[in-house]
Design an enzyme around this catalytic site. Structure first.
Site, short mmCIF file in Angstrom:
data_model
loop_
_atom_site.label_atom_id
_atom_site.label_comp_id
_atom_site.label_asym_id
_atom_site.label_seq_id
_atom_site.Cartn_x
_atom_site.Cartn_y
_atom_site.Cartn_z
CB THR A 6 -16.64 -9.02 5.93
OG1 THR A 6 -16.39 -8.17 4.79
CG2 THR A 6 -15.93 -10.34 5.73
CE1 TYR A 29 -10.38 -3.38 -1.34
CE2 TYR A 29 -11.09 -4.55 -3.31
CZ TYR A 29 -10.74 -4.56 -1.97
OH TYR A 29 -10.74 -5.74 -1.28
CE LYS A 87 -7.30 -5.44 -0.96
NZ LYS A 87 -6.65 -5.93 0.28
CB ILE A 131 -11.23 -11.88 5.92
CG1 ILE A 131 -12.42 -11.99 4.95
CG2 ILE A 131 -10.11 -12.84 5.49
CD1 ILE A 131 -12.13 -11.54 3.52
CB SER A 184 -9.26 -8.16 -3.82
OG SER A 184 -10.60 -8.13 -4.29
P1 NAD Z 1 -13.49 -5.71 7.30
O1 NAD Z 1 -13.76 -4.28 7.09
O2 NAD Z 1 -14.50 -6.55 8.01
O3 NAD Z 1 -12.10 -5.93 8.06
C1 NAD Z 1 -10.98 -5.15 7.78
C2 NAD Z 1 -10.26 -4.86 9.09
O4 NAD Z 1 -9.12 -4.02 8.81
C3 NAD Z 1 -11.16 -4.10 10.07
O5 NAD Z 1 -11.15 -4.71 11.35
C4 NAD Z 1 -10.52 -2.72 10.11
O6 NAD Z 1 -10.67 -2.05 11.36
C5 NAD Z 1 -9.06 -3.04 9.81
N1 NAD Z 1 -8.33 -1.85 9.33
C6 NAD Z 1 -8.75 -0.94 8.42
N2 NAD Z 1 -7.85 0.05 8.29
C7 NAD Z 1 -6.83 -0.26 9.14
C8 NAD Z 1 -5.61 0.39 9.47
N3 NAD Z 1 -5.26 1.56 8.91
N4 NAD Z 1 -4.79 -0.19 10.38
C9 NAD Z 1 -5.15 -1.38 10.97
N5 NAD Z 1 -6.29 -2.02 10.70
C10 NAD Z 1 -7.12 -1.46 9.80
O7 NAD Z 1 -13.20 -6.30 5.86
P2 NAD Z 1 -12.89 -7.79 5.36
O8 NAD Z 1 -13.88 -8.09 4.34
O9 NAD Z 1 -12.70 -8.71 6.52
O10 NAD Z 1 -11.49 -7.53 4.62
C11 NAD Z 1 -10.26 -8.12 5.02
C12 NAD Z 1 -9.31 -8.07 3.83
O11 NAD Z 1 -9.84 -8.89 2.78
C13 NAD Z 1 -9.16 -6.67 3.23
O12 NAD Z 1 -7.82 -6.49 2.83
C14 NAD Z 1 -10.07 -6.71 2.02
O13 NAD Z 1 -9.65 -5.79 1.04
C15 NAD Z 1 -9.89 -8.14 1.58
N6 NAD Z 1 -10.99 -8.65 0.74
C16 NAD Z 1 -12.26 -8.73 1.20
C17 NAD Z 1 -13.26 -9.23 0.36
C18 NAD Z 1 -14.69 -9.37 0.81
O14 NAD Z 1 -15.54 -9.74 -0.03
N7 NAD Z 1 -15.04 -9.11 2.06
C19 NAD Z 1 -12.93 -9.66 -0.92
C20 NAD Z 1 -11.63 -9.56 -1.36
C21 NAD Z 1 -10.65 -9.06 -0.52
#
Ligand code: NAD
Length: 259
Positions: free
Chosen positions: A198, A163, A167, A27, A148
Site C-alpha cells: 500500500t 508505531y 498497535k 487496506i 499490525s
Molecule cells: P494507507 O496509508 O494506504 O491507508 C490508511 C488510510 O487511513 C489512508 O486513506 C489515510 O488517509 C487514512 N487516515 C490516516 N489518518 C487518518 C485520520 N486521522 N482520520 C481518518 N483517516 C485517516 O495504509 P494501509 O497500509 O492501507 O494501512 C491501513 C491500516 O493497516 C493501518 O492501520 C496500518 O497501520 C495497518 N497496517 C498496514 C500494514 C501494511 O503493510 N500496509 C501492515 C500492518 C498494519
C-alpha cells in the site's frame, strides 16, 4: 450441499451497515470492496478529499464522510449522520492508521502524539461511537480493529518503534473491549497484517529501498501481501459465521508469525 448453504448464508453481509475508517485507499478500501461484494452498505470515513473508488457501483448504499478520526466533534457528528442516513450501524472496521515518517532518534514529542492520536485514540473513539449505536439498537454487532505484525515482533525497519507500541495498544484495547461489550453481543477482534503493498509500505521503502526485498523474501509464502489478502478474514469476522468469535487476533502475514 446443505451445509455449504448454511455457511454461505451466514457469511452474507446483506442488509448490514459497515463503517470503515481509513477506507478511501489501501487496506481499508479493499475491505470496503469485499464487504460491499458480500452485500453490506458502507459508510466510509477518511481524511482524503475522496475515496479512490466509488463503491456505490457495486450496488450497495455507499457514502463517503470526510472525517478526521482524531477530531472528536467531527467524529460524533459523522456517526450521528450515519445513524440517521443508514438507519442502523452493525459493524465498524478501524483501518485508519499512520506510520512514523522518521527513525527513532528523530522522533519529537509531536510525532509520537500524532501516532497515538490516530492509531490509538481514533480507534478507541470510533469503537466507542459504533458500540453506542449498536447497543441502542439492541442488535449485536462486530468491531474489527486493524493492528499490525509490528505488535507481535520486532521488524528490521527504522520507523516502527512508537508505531509498534500503538498497535500493541490496539490489541490490548481489543481484548478489553471484547469482554466489556460481550453483554450486548458486540464482538471485537483484531487483524494483524504483515507486509501489505500500500502507500504506507511505499512510504517506508522510499527511505529504506532494501525493504522491498525484505517485504517479499521474508514471508514464508515468498511474496508481499496485497490489500485483498486481508479481506476474507474481515468479512468472516463481520458476518454471522463468526458468531462465537470475539477477543481474537488473526495474523495475516504470509507465515511470518507462527502459532
Ligand atoms: P494507507 O496509508 O494506504 O491507508 C490508511 C488510510 O487511513 C489512508 O486513506 C489515510 O488517509 C487514512 N487516515 C490516516 N489518518 C487518518 C485520520 N486521522 N482520520 C481518518 N483517516 C485517516 O495504509 P494501509 O497500509 O492501507 O494501512 C491501513 C491500516 O493497516 C493501518 O492501520 C496500518 O497501520 C495497518 N497496517 C498496514 C500494514 C501494511 O503493510 N500496509 C501492515 C500492518 C498494519
Amino acid at each position: 450441499a446443505g451445509e455449504n448453504r448454511w455457511i454461505a448464508e451466514r457469511m452474507s453481509l446483506m442488509g448490514k451497515t459497515t463503517v470503515i475508517t481509513g477506507g478511501a485507499r489501501g487496506i481499508g478500501l479493499a475491505l470496503a470492496e469485499a464487504a460491499a461484494e458480500a452485500g453490506s452498505n458502507l459508510a466510509i470515513l477518511d481524511v482524503l478529499d475522496k475515496p479512490q473508488r466509488d463503491l456505490s457501483e457495486l450496488g450497495v448504499k455507499a457514502e463517503y464522510y470526510r472525517t478526521d478520526v482524531t477530531k472528536m466533534d467531527m467524529l460524533e457528528e459523522t456517526f450521528g449522520r450515519i445513524s440517521r442516513e443508514f438507519g442502523r450501524i452493525d459493524n465498524c472496521v478501524t483501518a485508519a492508521g499512520i506510520v512514523a515518517d522518521k527513525p527513532f532518534f528523530e522522533h519529537k514529542w509531536d510525532d509520537c502524539e500524532r501516532l497515538l492520536k490516530v492509531n490509538v485514540l481514533g480507534t478507541f473513539f470510533c469503537a466507542q461511537l459504533a458500540a453506542k449505536a449498536i447497543r441502542e439498537q439492541g442488535t449485536g454487532g462486530s468491531l474489527v480493529l486493524i493492528a499490525s505484525i509490528a505488535s507481535h515482533m520486532a521488524i528490521p525497519l527504522q520507523r516502527l518503534t512508537m508505531y509498534g507500541a500503538t498497535k500493541g495498544a490496539v490489541r490490548v484495547l481489543m481484548t478489553q473491549l471484547a469482554v466489556e461489550l460481550a453483554p450486548w453481543n458486540i464482538r471485537v477482534n483484531t487483524i494483524s497484517p504483515g507486509f501489505i503493498r500500500t502507500d504506507m509500505t511505499e512510504l517506508c521503502a522510499v527511505q529504506q529501498p532494501e525493504l522491498y526485498s525484505v517485504f517479499s523474501s521474508a514471508p514464508p509464502l515468498g511474496r508481499i501481501g496485497e490489500p485483498s489478502d486481508i479481506a476474507g478474514a474481515v468479512n468472516y469476522l463481520l458476518s454471522d459465521a463468526a458468531s462465537y468469535t470475539t477477543g481474537a487476533d488473526i495474523s495475516i502475514t504470509g507465515g511470518l508469525i507462527g502459532g
